[in-house]
Write a protein that holds these residues in place. Structure first.
Motif, PDB file in Angstrom:
ATOM      1  N   ARG A  12     -29.051  41.766  -0.569  1.00 52.38           N
ATOM      2  CA  ARG A  12     -29.039  40.776   0.706  1.00 52.38           C
ATOM      3  C   ARG A  12     -27.892  40.118   0.596  1.00 52.38           C
ATOM      4  O   ARG A  12     -27.419  39.873   1.877  1.00 52.38           O
ATOM      5  CB  ARG A  12     -30.251  39.850   0.089  1.00 52.38           C
ATOM      6  CG  ARG A  12     -30.335  38.563   0.972  1.00 52.38           C
ATOM      7  CD  ARG A  12     -30.466  38.704   2.317  1.00 52.38           C
ATOM      8  NE  ARG A  12     -30.123  37.566   3.244  1.00 52.38           N
ATOM      9  CZ  ARG A  12     -30.081  37.703   4.839  1.00 52.38           C
ATOM     10  NH1 ARG A  12     -30.115  38.753   5.339  1.00 52.38           N
ATOM     11  NH2 ARG A  12     -29.978  36.948   5.361  1.00 52.38           N
ATOM     12  N   VAL A  17     -22.831  39.045   4.123  1.00 51.24           N
ATOM     13  CA  VAL A  17     -21.595  39.252   4.489  1.00 51.24           C
ATOM     14  C   VAL A  17     -20.971  39.880   5.749  1.00 51.24           C
ATOM     15  O   VAL A  17     -20.534  39.776   6.689  1.00 51.24           O
ATOM     16  CB  VAL A  17     -20.490  39.399   3.466  1.00 51.24           C
ATOM     17  CG1 VAL A  17     -20.439  38.256   2.555  1.00 51.24           C
ATOM     18  CG2 VAL A  17     -20.996  40.905   2.579  1.00 51.24           C
ATOM     19  N   ASP A  18     -21.932  40.951   5.700  1.00 47.94           N
ATOM     20  CA  ASP A  18     -21.877  41.808   7.071  1.00 47.94           C
ATOM     21  C   ASP A  18     -22.533  40.953   8.248  1.00 47.94           C
ATOM     22  O   ASP A  18     -21.678  41.417   9.257  1.00 47.94           O
ATOM     23  CB  ASP A  18     -23.028  42.991   6.804  1.00 47.94           C
ATOM     24  CG  ASP A  18     -22.769  44.228   7.500  1.00 47.94           C
ATOM     25  OD1 ASP A  18     -21.327  44.432   7.668  1.00 47.94           O
ATOM     26  OD2 ASP A  18     -23.444  44.874   8.168  1.00 47.94           O
ATOM     27  N   VAL A  19     -23.374  40.246   8.201  1.00 45.99           N
ATOM     28  CA  VAL A  19     -23.667  39.417   9.511  1.00 45.99           C
ATOM     29  C   VAL A  19     -22.746  38.207   9.634  1.00 45.99           C
ATOM     30  O   VAL A  19     -22.312  37.833  10.627  1.00 45.99           O
ATOM     31  CB  VAL A  19     -25.192  38.808   9.283  1.00 45.99           C
ATOM     32  CG1 VAL A  19     -25.852  37.822  10.160  1.00 45.99           C
ATOM     33  CG2 VAL A  19     -26.244  40.093   9.158  1.00 45.99           C
ATOM     34  N   TYR A  20     -22.430  37.342   8.586  1.00 45.21           N
ATOM     35  CA  TYR A  20     -22.273  36.057   8.919  1.00 45.21           C
ATOM     36  C   TYR A  20     -20.539  36.195   8.380  1.00 45.21           C
ATOM     37  O   TYR A  20     -19.908  35.096   8.525  1.00 45.21           O
ATOM     38  CB  TYR A  20     -22.679  34.830   7.991  1.00 45.21           C
ATOM     39  CG  TYR A  20     -24.230  34.843   8.667  1.00 45.21           C
ATOM     40  CD1 TYR A  20     -24.433  34.018   9.411  1.00 45.21           C
ATOM     41  CD2 TYR A  20     -25.181  35.407   7.619  1.00 45.21           C
ATOM     42  CE1 TYR A  20     -25.671  33.747   9.944  1.00 45.21           C
ATOM     43  CE2 TYR A  20     -26.471  35.439   8.085  1.00 45.21           C
ATOM     44  CZ  TYR A  20     -26.700  34.497   9.223  1.00 45.21           C
ATOM     45  OH  TYR A  20     -28.084  34.397   9.687  1.00 45.21           O
ATOM     46  N   GLY A  21     -19.983  37.246   7.809  1.00 45.93           N
ATOM     47  CA  GLY A  21     -18.757  37.236   7.402  1.00 45.93           C
ATOM     48  C   GLY A  21     -18.611  36.808   5.896  1.00 45.93           C
ATOM     49  O   GLY A  21     -19.439  36.239   5.024  1.00 45.93           O
ATOM     50  N   GLY A  22     -17.248  36.585   5.551  1.00 48.95           N
ATOM     51  CA  GLY A  22     -16.878  36.318   4.125  1.00 48.95           C
ATOM     52  C   GLY A  22     -16.740  34.880   3.949  1.00 48.95           C
ATOM     53  O   GLY A  22     -16.579  34.475   2.837  1.00 48.95           O
ATOM     54  N   LYS A  26     -19.879  29.711   6.740  1.00 51.26           N
ATOM     55  CA  LYS A  26     -20.713  30.155   7.878  1.00 51.26           C
ATOM     56  C   LYS A  26     -22.122  30.791   7.529  1.00 51.26           C
ATOM     57  O   LYS A  26     -23.044  31.039   8.157  1.00 51.26           O
ATOM     58  CB  LYS A  26     -20.127  31.496   8.596  1.00 51.26           C
ATOM     59  CG  LYS A  26     -18.713  31.126   8.950  1.00 51.26           C
ATOM     60  CD  LYS A  26     -18.507  30.487  10.020  1.00 51.26           C
ATOM     61  CE  LYS A  26     -17.108  30.254  10.528  1.00 51.26           C
ATOM     62  NZ  LYS A  26     -16.662  29.364  11.563  1.00 51.26           N
ATOM     63  N   ASN A  52     -15.177  41.687   4.234  1.00 48.00           N
ATOM     64  CA  ASN A  52     -15.668  41.041   5.230  1.00 48.00           C
ATOM     65  C   ASN A  52     -14.763  40.071   5.761  1.00 48.00           C
ATOM     66  O   ASN A  52     -14.536  39.613   6.982  1.00 48.00           O
ATOM     67  CB  ASN A  52     -16.812  40.584   5.431  1.00 48.00           C
ATOM     68  CG  ASN A  52     -17.880  41.673   5.430  1.00 48.00           C
ATOM     69  OD1 ASN A  52     -18.225  42.149   6.677  1.00 48.00           O
ATOM     70  ND2 ASN A  52     -18.483  42.291   4.516  1.00 48.00           N
TER      71      ASN A  52
ATOM     72  N   CYS B 128     -21.834  31.698  16.345  1.00 48.56           N
ATOM     73  CA  CYS B 128     -22.026  31.441  15.048  1.00 48.56           C
ATOM     74  C   CYS B 128     -20.724  31.583  14.509  1.00 48.56           C
ATOM     75  O   CYS B 128     -20.481  30.532  13.393  1.00 48.56           O
ATOM     76  CB  CYS B 128     -22.768  32.671  14.207  1.00 48.56           C
ATOM     77  SG  CYS B 128     -24.434  32.602  14.642  1.00 48.56           S
ATOM     78  N   GLU B 150     -29.438  38.107  13.416  1.00 49.67           N
ATOM     79  CA  GLU B 150     -28.585  38.752  12.344  1.00 49.67           C
ATOM     80  C   GLU B 150     -28.275  40.116  12.812  1.00 49.67           C
ATOM     81  O   GLU B 150     -27.353  40.881  12.479  1.00 49.67           O
ATOM     82  CB  GLU B 150     -29.429  38.722  11.112  1.00 49.67           C
ATOM     83  CG  GLU B 150     -29.661  37.242  10.617  1.00 49.67           C
ATOM     84  CD  GLU B 150     -29.903  37.184   9.079  1.00 49.67           C
ATOM     85  OE1 GLU B 150     -30.514  38.020   8.599  1.00 49.67           O
ATOM     86  OE2 GLU B 150     -29.616  36.032   8.675  1.00 49.67           O
ATOM     87  N   MET B 153     -25.350  40.402  15.176  1.00 51.81           N
ATOM     88  CA  MET B 153     -24.327  39.824  14.338  1.00 51.81           C
ATOM     89  C   MET B 153     -23.754  41.245  13.647  1.00 51.81           C
ATOM     90  O   MET B 153     -22.391  41.356  13.674  1.00 51.81           O
ATOM     91  CB  MET B 153     -24.325  38.891  13.602  1.00 51.81           C
ATOM     92  CG  MET B 153     -24.988  37.535  14.231  1.00 51.81           C
ATOM     93  SD  MET B 153     -23.488  36.367  14.588  1.00 51.81           S
ATOM     94  CE  MET B 153     -23.235  35.964  12.800  1.00 51.81           C
ATOM     95  N   ALA B 154     -24.356  41.926  13.068  1.00 52.22           N
ATOM     96  CA  ALA B 154     -23.955  42.743  12.066  1.00 52.22           C
ATOM     97  C   ALA B 154     -23.561  43.861  13.019  1.00 52.22           C
ATOM     98  O   ALA B 154     -22.428  44.390  12.686  1.00 52.22           O
ATOM     99  CB  ALA B 154     -25.225  43.232  11.141  1.00 52.22           C
ATOM    100  N   ARG B 157     -20.066  42.709  14.546  1.00 52.27           N
ATOM    101  CA  ARG B 157     -18.916  42.851  13.685  1.00 52.27           C
ATOM    102  C   ARG B 157     -18.489  44.179  13.394  1.00 52.27           C
ATOM    103  O   ARG B 157     -17.634  44.591  13.207  1.00 52.27           O
ATOM    104  CB  ARG B 157     -19.468  41.925  12.500  1.00 52.27           C
ATOM    105  CG  ARG B 157     -19.517  40.510  12.762  1.00 52.27           C
ATOM    106  CD  ARG B 157     -19.860  39.751  11.541  1.00 52.27           C
ATOM    107  NE  ARG B 157     -18.993  39.962  10.578  1.00 52.27           N
ATOM    108  CZ  ARG B 157     -17.932  38.727  10.140  1.00 52.27           C
ATOM    109  NH1 ARG B 157     -17.754  37.987  10.916  1.00 52.27           N
ATOM    110  NH2 ARG B 157     -17.004  39.017   9.164  1.00 52.27           N
ATOM    111  N   ARG B 161     -15.006  45.836  13.881  1.00 50.73           N
ATOM    112  CA  ARG B 161     -14.360  46.161  12.989  1.00 50.73           C
ATOM    113  C   ARG B 161     -13.796  47.777  13.304  1.00 50.73           C
ATOM    114  O   ARG B 161     -12.563  48.157  13.009  1.00 50.73           O
ATOM    115  CB  ARG B 161     -14.925  46.555  11.548  1.00 50.73           C
ATOM    116  CG  ARG B 161     -14.759  45.348  10.532  1.00 50.73           C
ATOM    117  CD  ARG B 161     -15.100  45.820   9.299  1.00 50.73           C
ATOM    118  NE  ARG B 161     -16.790  45.789   9.169  1.00 50.73           N
ATOM    119  CZ  ARG B 161     -17.638  44.970   9.038  1.00 50.73           C
ATOM    120  NH1 ARG B 161     -17.177  43.617   8.896  1.00 50.73           N
ATOM    121  NH2 ARG B 161     -18.795  45.197   8.946  1.00 50.73           N
TER     122      ARG B 161
END
Lengths: 156, 175
Positions: A12, A17-22, A26, A52, B128, B150, B153-154, B157, B161
């Motif tokens: 999870r 971090v994949d979705v909201y970043g590091g 956030k 990320n 976001c 989500e 967003m994934a 991102r 990248r």
């Protein structure tokens, strides 16, 4: 502590971090504490966060562009010409009668006064015509009766 | 907001002052074209003024504003139906002091990458990441569930990248 109630798995965390970043600011509030707790303990979580963060860093380099000074004025000027919203039926009725522009202030009350005036004139003329017609009808009947009487008299 | 519903233009002016910059930032990042962005921001505020009666006290004002602006952006995309044109992407704000050439290049590349994302993924990331919206607020604006947000967003991102992958080392080096 919230993280003790809602622990998250490394899977999870990876999604997070994949979705909201590091950047932990956030992350969703309900998972943040648990995620930060995992981050403190897990090297893998730390690597995931770092991988990320580069994208976040690049995204943050896009500058904030300010609107031109004219935009505010344009917005305020363009909204002033629109009819102001009204709250209830009475306000709506008053706005309808008085109007919202200088021209409306003159024309609408004038119309509001002219309409009953015209209606009165219309009714008045119609009533007068009805009376005239009634008088004419009565007169016609009287003449016919006179003619009949004369006619009968001559026959005798 | 209740004062605006009652037709108070002064209250509306305060609302404009409070939300103009943030809303402009959102639309600007969605469109990357200052002229169109300003037109859409103006139209958003006009709608707020005209349709203030539709606002419900449960809703957060900023969420409602972003929701209107987002719908107008979608209408705009449907109307023009064009793909990203590098020439239309404008980043340099003439009112702000010029950054270094390298930083401008980085910003341009990232903005260009953002413009290559599908509209839904870009909306999710802009809301976001840049607008600091919570996942629930962003999902509400986009009229989707949090899990769908989500997912967007994934994917967004990941695509960013990938786009920036080749340049990433250079871009990070430049900064």
């Amino acid at each position: 502590m919230i993280w003790q109630q809602h622990k998250i798995t490394i899977k999870r965390f990876s999604q997070l971090v994949d979705v909201y970043g590091g950047n932990s600011k956030k992350w969703p509030l309900e998972e943040r504490d648990a995620a930060l707790h995992l981050l403190e303990k897990s090297v893998e979580a730390s690597h995931l966060q770092q991988s990320n963060s580069n994208l976040d860093y690049l995204l943050d380099k896009v500058p904030i562009i300010s609107p031109t000074s004219m935009l505010r004025q344009r917005i305020l000027a363009s909204t002033q010409i629109y009819v102001e919203p009204v709250r209830d039926t009475w306000q709506w009725f008053v706005a309808l009668l008085i109007g919202n522009t200088m021209r409306g202030h003159l024309l609408r009350p004038t119309f509001a006064l002219i309409i009953p005036l015209l209606f009165g004139l219309f009714v008045g003329f119609n009533l007068a015509n009805l009376n005239n017609e009634a008088d004419i009808t009565n007169e016609t009947v009287w003449v016919e009766e006179e003619v009949n009487l004369l006619a009968l008299g001559s026959m005798e | 907001m209740q004062k605006i519903q009652a037709g108070n233009h002064q209250a509306f002016t305060m609302l404009v002052d409070r939300h103009l910059n943030k809303l402009h930032g959102f639309v600007q990042r969605m469109l990357s074209n200052p002229t169109d962005a300003e037109d859409i921001v103006q139209e958003t505020f006009i709608r707020v003024w005209q349709k203030s009666s539709q606002w419900q006290s449960k809703a957060k004002v900023s969420t409602w504003l972003h929701s209107i602006a987002h719908n107008l952006c979608i209408d705009f995309f449907r109307r023009i139906k064009t793909t990203v044109n590098i020439e239309t992407v404008e980043l340099i704000d003439p009112h702000q002091p010029a950054n270094s050439k390298q930083q401008q290049d980085v910003a341009f590349q990232v903005q260009l990458a953002l413009q290559q994302l599908p509209e839904s993924q870009r909306s999710a990331i802009v809301l976001c990441h840049y607008q600091d919206m919570s996942n629930r607020e962003a999902a509400k604006i986009l009229k989707i569930s949090v899990s769908a947000l989500e997912s967007l967003m994934a994917r967004g991102r990941r695509k960013l990248r990938k786009i920036l992958e080749n340049q990433s080392a250079d871009l990070l080096g430049e900064i």
